[in-house]
Design a protein around this motif. Structure first.
Motif, PDB file in Angstrom:
ATOM      1  N   VAL A  36       0.836  -1.198   0.000  1.00  0.00           N
ATOM      2  CA  VAL A  36       0.000   0.000   0.000  1.00  0.00           C
ATOM      3  C   VAL A  36       0.876   1.255   0.000  1.00  0.00           C
ATOM      4  O   VAL A  36       0.610   2.209  -0.740  1.00  0.00           O
ATOM      5  N   PHE A  37       1.919   1.256   0.808  1.00  0.00           N
ATOM      6  CA  PHE A  37       2.797   2.424   0.889  1.00  0.00           C
ATOM      7  C   PHE A  37       3.437   2.716  -0.464  1.00  0.00           C
ATOM      8  O   PHE A  37       3.518   3.875  -0.886  1.00  0.00           O
ATOM      9  N   ARG A  38       3.876   1.680  -1.167  1.00  0.00           N
ATOM     10  CA  ARG A  38       4.471   1.889  -2.490  1.00  0.00           C
ATOM     11  C   ARG A  38       3.449   2.473  -3.465  1.00  0.00           C
ATOM     12  O   ARG A  38       3.769   3.363  -4.256  1.00  0.00           O
ATOM     13  N   ALA A  39       2.228   1.972  -3.413  1.00  0.00           N
ATOM     14  CA  ALA A  39       1.188   2.487  -4.301  1.00  0.00           C
ATOM     15  C   ALA A  39       0.886   3.956  -4.020  1.00  0.00           C
ATOM     16  O   ALA A  39       0.500   4.704  -4.921  1.00  0.00           O
ATOM     17  N   LEU A  40       1.085   4.375  -2.773  1.00  0.00           N
ATOM     18  CA  LEU A  40       0.800   5.746  -2.371  1.00  0.00           C
ATOM     19  C   LEU A  40       1.956   6.704  -2.610  1.00  0.00           C
ATOM     20  O   LEU A  40       1.761   7.923  -2.547  1.00  0.00           O
ATOM     21  N   THR A  41       3.160   6.185  -2.876  1.00  0.00           N
ATOM     22  CA  THR A  41       4.332   7.059  -2.910  1.00  0.00           C
ATOM     23  C   THR A  41       5.199   6.943  -4.162  1.00  0.00           C
ATOM     24  O   THR A  41       5.862   7.914  -4.530  1.00  0.00           O
ATOM     25  N   GLU A  42       5.249   5.798  -4.810  1.00  0.00           N
ATOM     26  CA  GLU A  42       6.137   5.648  -5.959  1.00  0.00           C
ATOM     27  C   GLU A  42       5.514   6.295  -7.199  1.00  0.00           C
ATOM     28  O   GLU A  42       4.360   6.005  -7.542  1.00  0.00           O
ATOM     29  N   PRO A  43       6.256   7.184  -7.870  1.00  0.00           N
ATOM     30  CA  PRO A  43       5.680   7.929  -8.998  1.00  0.00           C
ATOM     31  C   PRO A  43       5.038   7.054 -10.062  1.00  0.00           C
ATOM     32  O   PRO A  43       3.935   7.363 -10.540  1.00  0.00           O
ATOM     33  N   GLN A  44       5.692   5.953 -10.443  1.00  0.00           N
ATOM     34  CA  GLN A  44       5.135   5.110 -11.504  1.00  0.00           C
ATOM     35  C   GLN A  44       3.850   4.417 -11.060  1.00  0.00           C
ATOM     36  O   GLN A  44       2.983   4.107 -11.884  1.00  0.00           O
ATOM     37  N   GLU A  45       3.715   4.171  -9.768  1.00  0.00           N
ATOM     38  CA  GLU A  45       2.491   3.572  -9.237  1.00  0.00           C
ATOM     39  C   GLU A  45       1.389   4.629  -9.110  1.00  0.00           C
ATOM     40  O   GLU A  45       0.244   4.394  -9.496  1.00  0.00           O
ATOM     41  N   LEU A  46       1.723   5.787  -8.574  1.00  0.00           N
ATOM     42  CA  LEU A  46       0.739   6.866  -8.437  1.00  0.00           C
ATOM     43  C   LEU A  46       0.117   7.238  -9.777  1.00  0.00           C
ATOM     44  O   LEU A  46      -1.089   7.480  -9.878  1.00  0.00           O
ATOM     45  N   ALA A  47       0.949   7.276 -10.814  1.00  0.00           N
ATOM     46  CA  ALA A  47       0.455   7.689 -12.131  1.00  0.00           C
ATOM     47  C   ALA A  47      -0.591   6.745 -12.688  1.00  0.00           C
ATOM     48  O   ALA A  47      -1.387   7.127 -13.552  1.00  0.00           O
ATOM     49  N   LYS A  48      -0.626   5.511 -12.183  1.00  0.00           N
ATOM     50  CA  LYS A  48      -1.575   4.517 -12.695  1.00  0.00           C
ATOM     51  C   LYS A  48      -2.969   4.661 -12.104  1.00  0.00           C
ATOM     52  O   LYS A  48      -3.944   4.199 -12.703  1.00  0.00           O
ATOM     53  N   TRP A  49      -3.097   5.286 -10.912  1.00  0.00           N
ATOM     54  CA  TRP A  49      -4.416   5.290 -10.276  1.00  0.00           C
ATOM     55  C   TRP A  49      -4.863   6.643  -9.722  1.00  0.00           C
ATOM     56  O   TRP A  49      -6.039   6.835  -9.424  1.00  0.00           O
ATOM     57  N   TRP A  50      -3.965   7.614  -9.589  1.00  0.00           N
ATOM     58  CA  TRP A  50      -4.290   8.859  -8.899  1.00  0.00           C
ATOM     59  C   TRP A  50      -5.364   9.651  -9.641  1.00  0.00           C
ATOM     60  O   TRP A  50      -5.380   9.715 -10.859  1.00  0.00           O
ATOM     61  N   GLY A  51      -6.256  10.259  -8.884  1.00  0.00           N
ATOM     62  CA  GLY A  51      -7.190  11.219  -9.437  1.00  0.00           C
ATOM     63  C   GLY A  51      -8.546  10.640  -9.796  1.00  0.00           C
ATOM     64  O   GLY A  51      -8.754   9.437  -9.789  1.00  0.00           O
ATOM     65  N   PRO A  52      -9.478  11.519 -10.140  1.00  0.00           N
ATOM     66  CA  PRO A  52     -10.830  11.096 -10.512  1.00  0.00           C
ATOM     67  C   PRO A  52     -10.827  10.293 -11.809  1.00  0.00           C
ATOM     68  O   PRO A  52      -9.885  10.322 -12.582  1.00  0.00           O
ATOM     69  N   ASP A  53     -11.918   9.591 -12.039  1.00  0.00           N
ATOM     70  CA  ASP A  53     -12.066   8.803 -13.253  1.00  0.00           C
ATOM     71  C   ASP A  53     -12.007   9.693 -14.488  1.00  0.00           C
ATOM     72  O   ASP A  53     -12.543  10.799 -14.499  1.00  0.00           O
ATOM     73  N   GLY A  54     -11.367   9.186 -15.509  1.00  0.00           N
ATOM     74  CA  GLY A  54     -11.234   9.924 -16.746  1.00  0.00           C
ATOM     75  C   GLY A  54     -10.000  10.797 -16.799  1.00  0.00           C
ATOM     76  O   GLY A  54      -9.612  11.268 -17.861  1.00  0.00           O
ATOM     77  N   PHE A  55      -9.369  11.045 -15.638  1.00  0.00           N
ATOM     78  CA  PHE A  55      -8.155  11.841 -15.597  1.00  0.00           C
ATOM     79  C   PHE A  55      -6.950  10.988 -15.983  1.00  0.00           C
ATOM     80  O   PHE A  55      -6.927   9.776 -15.761  1.00  0.00           O
ATOM     81  N   THR A  56      -5.938  11.620 -16.558  1.00  0.00           N
ATOM     82  CA  THR A  56      -4.643  10.986 -16.743  1.00  0.00           C
ATOM     83  C   THR A  56      -3.592  11.785 -15.965  1.00  0.00           C
ATOM     84  O   THR A  56      -3.816  12.963 -15.634  1.00  0.00           O
ATOM     85  N   ILE A  57      -2.480  11.126 -15.663  1.00  0.00           N
ATOM     86  CA  ILE A  57      -1.411  11.745 -14.882  1.00  0.00           C
ATOM     87  C   ILE A  57      -0.153  11.741 -15.751  1.00  0.00           C
ATOM     88  O   ILE A  57       0.603  10.766 -15.774  1.00  0.00           O
ATOM     89  N   PRO A  58       0.105  12.829 -16.493  1.00  0.00           N
ATOM     90  CA  PRO A  58       1.252  12.861 -17.402  1.00  0.00           C
ATOM     91  C   PRO A  58       2.599  12.765 -16.696  1.00  0.00           C
ATOM     92  O   PRO A  58       3.558  12.235 -17.264  1.00  0.00           O
ATOM     93  N   ILE A 158      -8.052   0.571  -5.535  1.00  0.00           N
ATOM     94  CA  ILE A 158      -8.448  -0.827  -5.405  1.00  0.00           C
ATOM     95  C   ILE A 158      -8.271  -1.562  -6.727  1.00  0.00           C
ATOM     96  O   ILE A 158      -7.733  -2.661  -6.782  1.00  0.00           O
ATOM     97  N   GLU A 159      -8.707  -0.940  -7.804  1.00  0.00           N
ATOM     98  CA  GLU A 159      -8.572  -1.564  -9.119  1.00  0.00           C
ATOM     99  C   GLU A 159      -7.106  -1.741  -9.493  1.00  0.00           C
ATOM    100  O   GLU A 159      -6.711  -2.749 -10.073  1.00  0.00           O
ATOM    101  N   HIS A 160      -6.285  -0.755  -9.150  1.00  0.00           N
ATOM    102  CA  HIS A 160      -4.866  -0.816  -9.478  1.00  0.00           C
ATOM    103  C   HIS A 160      -4.160  -1.945  -8.746  1.00  0.00           C
ATOM    104  O   HIS A 160      -3.360  -2.682  -9.315  1.00  0.00           O
ATOM    105  N   MET A 161      -4.483  -2.127  -7.462  1.00  0.00           N
ATOM    106  CA  MET A 161      -3.785  -3.116  -6.661  1.00  0.00           C
ATOM    107  C   MET A 161      -4.369  -4.506  -6.810  1.00  0.00           C
ATOM    108  O   MET A 161      -3.693  -5.497  -6.576  1.00  0.00           O
ATOM    109  N   SER A 162      -5.636  -4.593  -7.189  1.00  0.00           N
ATOM    110  CA  SER A 162      -6.301  -5.886  -7.293  1.00  0.00           C
ATOM    111  C   SER A 162      -7.339  -5.822  -8.403  1.00  0.00           C
ATOM    112  O   SER A 162      -8.528  -5.682  -8.135  1.00  0.00           O
TER     113      SER A 162
END
Length: 206
Positions: A36-58, A158-162
């Motif tokens: 969980v900590f890695r998903a919350l802090t690592e840039p490559q992981e954050l970019a996969k799930w951060w933000g509202p639906d439909g958003f992308t993280i460049p 949740i979708e990103h991790m599982s």
């Protein structure tokens, strides 16, 4: 002040006793706290799930150490790119993270807040996540952050991790690339503050 967050798997947030407007969310996640900590802090992981639906993280820039800075570029489905930025106050993997939070450019009712994430290990296979953020300038901004944080952490993370795990609303999970059609968009997404997974508990105070 209480808000019904049952659709997201969280119970409530509240005003602190001293009158300050804060968010406080608590949840048990079905993953080790290191994951969980890695998903919350690592840039490559954050970019996969951060933000509202439909958003992308460049882009995600992050110097994960006390005094280090971060900056997240957020691209909505329509409109211009904007940024979330701040400075890390405390970083103690995988137990605790604290950072300042501000938008570029801020809404007139926004002000810089402090987010604190705490992770408690439960048997090596689950983790209790507690999120606190504040103080907010208005109840409207508090409610916006609560909905954004709870929705983002209850759906995209949740979708990103599982990917095959049902979401907090009982719908089937989808991949990060399919986030544009998930429940948060249907319910009206907003900027997320702020993290498989789905046992909820709560208290007051994001």
């Amino acid at each position: 002040m209480l808000v019904n967050l049952g659709a997201f798997g969280w119970r409530r947030f509240a005003m602190t006793h001293d009158g300050g407007l804060r968010l406080h969310l608590q949840r048990v996640l079905r993953a080790p706290r290191s994951v969980v900590f890695r998903a919350l802090t690592e840039p490559q992981e954050l970019a996969k799930w951060w933000g509202p639906d439909g958003f992308t993280i460049p882009s995600v820039e992050s110097d994960l150490r006390p005094g280090g800075r971060y900056r997240i570029a957020m691209q909505p489905p329509e409109g211009d790119l904007f940024y979330l930025a701040g400075e890390f106050v405390e970083a103690d993997p995988p137990e605790r993270l604290s950072y300042t939070f501000r938008w570029e450019e801020p809404d007139p009712e926004d002000r810089e807040t402090v987010v604190t994430l705490s992770l408690r290990d439960i048997g090596g296979t689950r983790a209790e996540l507690v999120i606190s953020q504040g103080d907010f300038a208005t109840e409207a901004r508090q409610a916006l952050h609560v909905a954004g944080t709870a929705g983002s952490l209850s759906s995209a993370l949740i979708e990103h991790m599982s990917p095959t795990e049902p979401s907090a609303t009982g719908d089937s999970g989808s991949s990060a690339s399919d986030r544009g059609t998930s429940d948060r968009q249907k319910s009206g997404g907003c900027r997320a503050g702020g993290s498989p997974l789905n046992e909820a508990s709560a208290d007051s105070g994001c």
